[in-house]
Design an enzyme around this catalytic site. Structure first.
Site, PDB file in Angstrom:
ATOM      1  N   GLU A 122      71.405 -47.459  -2.709  1.00 48.67           N
ATOM      2  CA  GLU A 122      72.472 -47.517  -3.729  1.00 48.67           C
ATOM      3  C   GLU A 122      73.444 -46.345  -3.553  1.00 48.67           C
ATOM      4  O   GLU A 122      74.288 -46.121  -4.426  1.00 48.67           O
ATOM      5  CB  GLU A 122      71.846 -47.460  -5.132  1.00 48.67           C
ATOM      6  CG  GLU A 122      70.693 -48.418  -5.317  1.00 48.67           C
ATOM      7  CD  GLU A 122      70.949 -49.489  -6.348  1.00 48.67           C
ATOM      8  OE1 GLU A 122      71.908 -50.263  -6.180  1.00 48.67           O
ATOM      9  OE2 GLU A 122      70.186 -49.536  -7.310  1.00 48.67           O
ATOM     10  N   ARG A 160      58.762 -73.517 -14.368  1.00 48.75           N
ATOM     11  CA  ARG A 160      58.198 -72.549 -15.308  1.00 48.75           C
ATOM     12  C   ARG A 160      57.341 -71.598 -14.491  1.00 48.75           C
ATOM     13  O   ARG A 160      56.607 -72.018 -13.603  1.00 48.75           O
ATOM     14  CB  ARG A 160      57.343 -73.248 -16.366  1.00 48.75           C
ATOM     15  CG  ARG A 160      58.177 -74.005 -17.381  1.00 48.75           C
ATOM     16  CD  ARG A 160      57.513 -74.083 -18.736  1.00 48.75           C
ATOM     17  NE  ARG A 160      57.755 -72.914 -19.565  1.00 48.75           N
ATOM     18  CZ  ARG A 160      58.866 -72.679 -20.268  1.00 48.75           C
ATOM     19  NH1 ARG A 160      59.851 -73.540 -20.262  1.00 48.75           N
ATOM     20  NH2 ARG A 160      58.992 -71.590 -20.995  1.00 48.75           N
ATOM     21  N   LYS A 184      73.551 -39.497 -15.712  1.00 47.50           N
ATOM     22  CA  LYS A 184      72.493 -39.908 -14.783  1.00 47.50           C
ATOM     23  C   LYS A 184      72.991 -39.842 -13.343  1.00 47.50           C
ATOM     24  O   LYS A 184      72.281 -39.380 -12.453  1.00 47.50           O
ATOM     25  CB  LYS A 184      72.024 -41.331 -15.135  1.00 47.50           C
ATOM     26  CG  LYS A 184      70.839 -41.765 -14.304  1.00 47.50           C
ATOM     27  CD  LYS A 184      70.250 -43.085 -14.737  1.00 47.50           C
ATOM     28  CE  LYS A 184      69.113 -43.448 -13.776  1.00 47.50           C
ATOM     29  NZ  LYS A 184      68.862 -44.868 -13.713  1.00 47.50           N
ATOM     30  N   SER A 236      62.143 -55.926 -10.088  1.00 50.07           N
ATOM     31  CA  SER A 236      61.288 -55.233 -11.054  1.00 50.07           C
ATOM     32  C   SER A 236      61.958 -55.103 -12.427  1.00 50.07           C
ATOM     33  O   SER A 236      61.346 -55.387 -13.460  1.00 50.07           O
ATOM     34  CB  SER A 236      60.879 -53.855 -10.518  1.00 50.07           C
ATOM     35  OG  SER A 236      62.025 -53.126 -10.153  1.00 50.07           O
ATOM     36  N   ASN A 276      72.066 -49.362 -11.149  1.00 50.28           N
ATOM     37  CA  ASN A 276      72.027 -47.938 -10.876  1.00 50.28           C
ATOM     38  C   ASN A 276      73.391 -47.501 -10.377  1.00 50.28           C
ATOM     39  O   ASN A 276      74.140 -48.307  -9.826  1.00 50.28           O
ATOM     40  CB  ASN A 276      71.007 -47.637  -9.773  1.00 50.28           C
ATOM     41  CG  ASN A 276      69.626 -47.505 -10.338  1.00 50.28           C
ATOM     42  OD1 ASN A 276      69.449 -47.170 -11.514  1.00 50.28           O
ATOM     43  ND2 ASN A 276      68.632 -47.785  -9.521  1.00 50.28           N
ATOM     44  N   ASN A 302      68.937 -37.845  -4.916  1.00 49.86           N
ATOM     45  CA  ASN A 302      68.520 -39.042  -4.178  1.00 49.86           C
ATOM     46  C   ASN A 302      68.816 -39.008  -2.675  1.00 49.86           C
ATOM     47  O   ASN A 302      67.927 -39.251  -1.856  1.00 49.86           O
ATOM     48  CB  ASN A 302      69.147 -40.286  -4.813  1.00 49.86           C
ATOM     49  CG  ASN A 302      68.516 -40.610  -6.149  1.00 49.86           C
ATOM     50  OD1 ASN A 302      68.191 -39.716  -6.912  1.00 49.86           O
ATOM     51  ND2 ASN A 302      68.344 -41.878  -6.449  1.00 49.86           N
ATOM     52  N   ASN A 318      71.393 -37.970  -9.997  1.00 51.51           N
ATOM     53  CA  ASN A 318      71.049 -38.769  -8.821  1.00 51.51           C
ATOM     54  C   ASN A 318      71.850 -38.347  -7.581  1.00 51.51           C
ATOM     55  O   ASN A 318      71.341 -38.375  -6.464  1.00 51.51           O
ATOM     56  CB  ASN A 318      71.279 -40.264  -9.093  1.00 51.51           C
ATOM     57  CG  ASN A 318      70.243 -40.841 -10.037  1.00 51.51           C
ATOM     58  OD1 ASN A 318      70.518 -41.769 -10.777  1.00 51.51           O
ATOM     59  ND2 ASN A 318      69.039 -40.294 -10.041  1.00 51.51           N
TER      60      ASN A 318
END
Ligand code: PAF
Length: 298
Positions: A263, A41, A182, A13, A103, A190, A186
């Site tokens: 993560e 392509r 951050k 993403s 992250n 998280n 987290n």
């Protein structure tokens, strides 16, 4: 006129979001994809608020890169970053600038060390995006991204991102501090949402989850202080994020639900390692990680 060859590594993403955003300002990057096969392509699609734009970009696997990599935006998962970078190392130009969008923390330090002959930058982003289909990304949460060099004091290298770009990108001379800010939030939210399989807002239940959250905040603040970083507002920031993102399912909780590797080694795992080096006890972080492990969430 941009003469540099821009590449985006990883077509998840974030990779698709950054590649499409660059293409939208006329810097069409090549997208380095994992799968084998020929160079092709692809129609890269970006949906924002129900409107979809399409860009034609070249998707290429590492072994078929046919131009020097001058500007590289790395959008792989933290655990895959080093291996992915090694696979394209021979193609990096001498003055290549590498921007890391992982992250958590830990992977950036490793890359900066192993790729010290290049200029390595890191980013801390609050943009939210998800893939609607391969090469079709929805930019669901418009956030901001701080970028800065991990080593040295270079200020230019990604100027095109700082002005009239479709993402909000700002320069920060001390990007490590931004990464810590951050990470600290987290670390508290998280893992706990993954363990309780709940939305962010549900952590403020006035009961077991919230008292555990408070303990994680206290321990995280001690580590921040030990690192010489500001820690006093952490409690308010964590509660603020839980309130503002009350209906969100955290990235870690989503990974856990899908049975994917999380993560967490680069979030709470990194904090625990730093705490150990500073001899600061973080028993609640350790218990959280042990309980997640026992629940099969890695
Ligand atoms: O990882 C996430 O999902 C986000 O960083 C956060 C802040 C926890 C909101 O969901």
């Amino acid at each position: 006129m941009h003469c540099d060859n821009w590449f985006v590594l990883g077509a998840g993403s974030m990779g698709c979001l950054w590649a499409a955003s660059l293409a939208s300002i006329g810097i069409t990057p090549r997208l380095i994809v994992r799968a084998g096969g020929d160079q092709q392509r692809v129609a890269l699609r970006l949906t924002v608020a129900g409107q979809t734009q399409q860009f034609s970009v070249e998707a290429v696997c590492a072994r078929l890169i046919n131009a020097p990599v001058d500007r590289l935006i790395v959008c792989t998962k933290a655990r895959d970053t080093l291996a992915a970078l090694h696979s394209i190392e021979p193609f990096l130009s001498d003055n290549c600038h590498i921007l890391l969008l992982q992250n958590g923390m830990g992977s950036q330090e490793m890359v900066a060390k192993m790729f010290s002959n290049h200029t390595v930058w890191a980013a801390s982003s609050t943009d939210g995006a998800y893939l609607m289909a391969p090469f079709h990304v929805c930019h669901a949460g418009l956030g901001e991204t701080w970028i800065g060099p991990l080593t040295g004091t270079v200020t230019d290298g990604f100027d095109e991102l700082l002005d009239n770009f479709r993402l909000t990108v700002r320069y920060h001379a001390d990007i490590e501090q931004k990464l810590w800010e951050k990470l600290a939030v987290n670390c508290c939210i998280n893992g706990l949402t993954a363990l309780f399989d709940c939305r962010n807002g549900e952590l403020l239940d006035g009961d077991v989850k919230q008292s555990w959250l408070d303990k994680l905040v206290d321990e995280t603040a001690l580590v921040l202080q030990g690192m010489g970083l500001p820690a006093t507002s952490l409690h308010d920031r964590v509660y603020g994020v839980c309130q503002i993102t009350a209906d969100n399912i955290s990235s870690t909780c989503q990974d856990a639900r899908l049975g994917r590797a999380t993560e967490l080694p680069f979030i709470n795992g990194f904090l625990i390692d730093k705490a150990a080096a500073l001899t600061i006890p973080v028993p609640h972080h350790r218990t959280l990680m042990a309980q997640l492990e026992a629940a099969g969430i890695h």
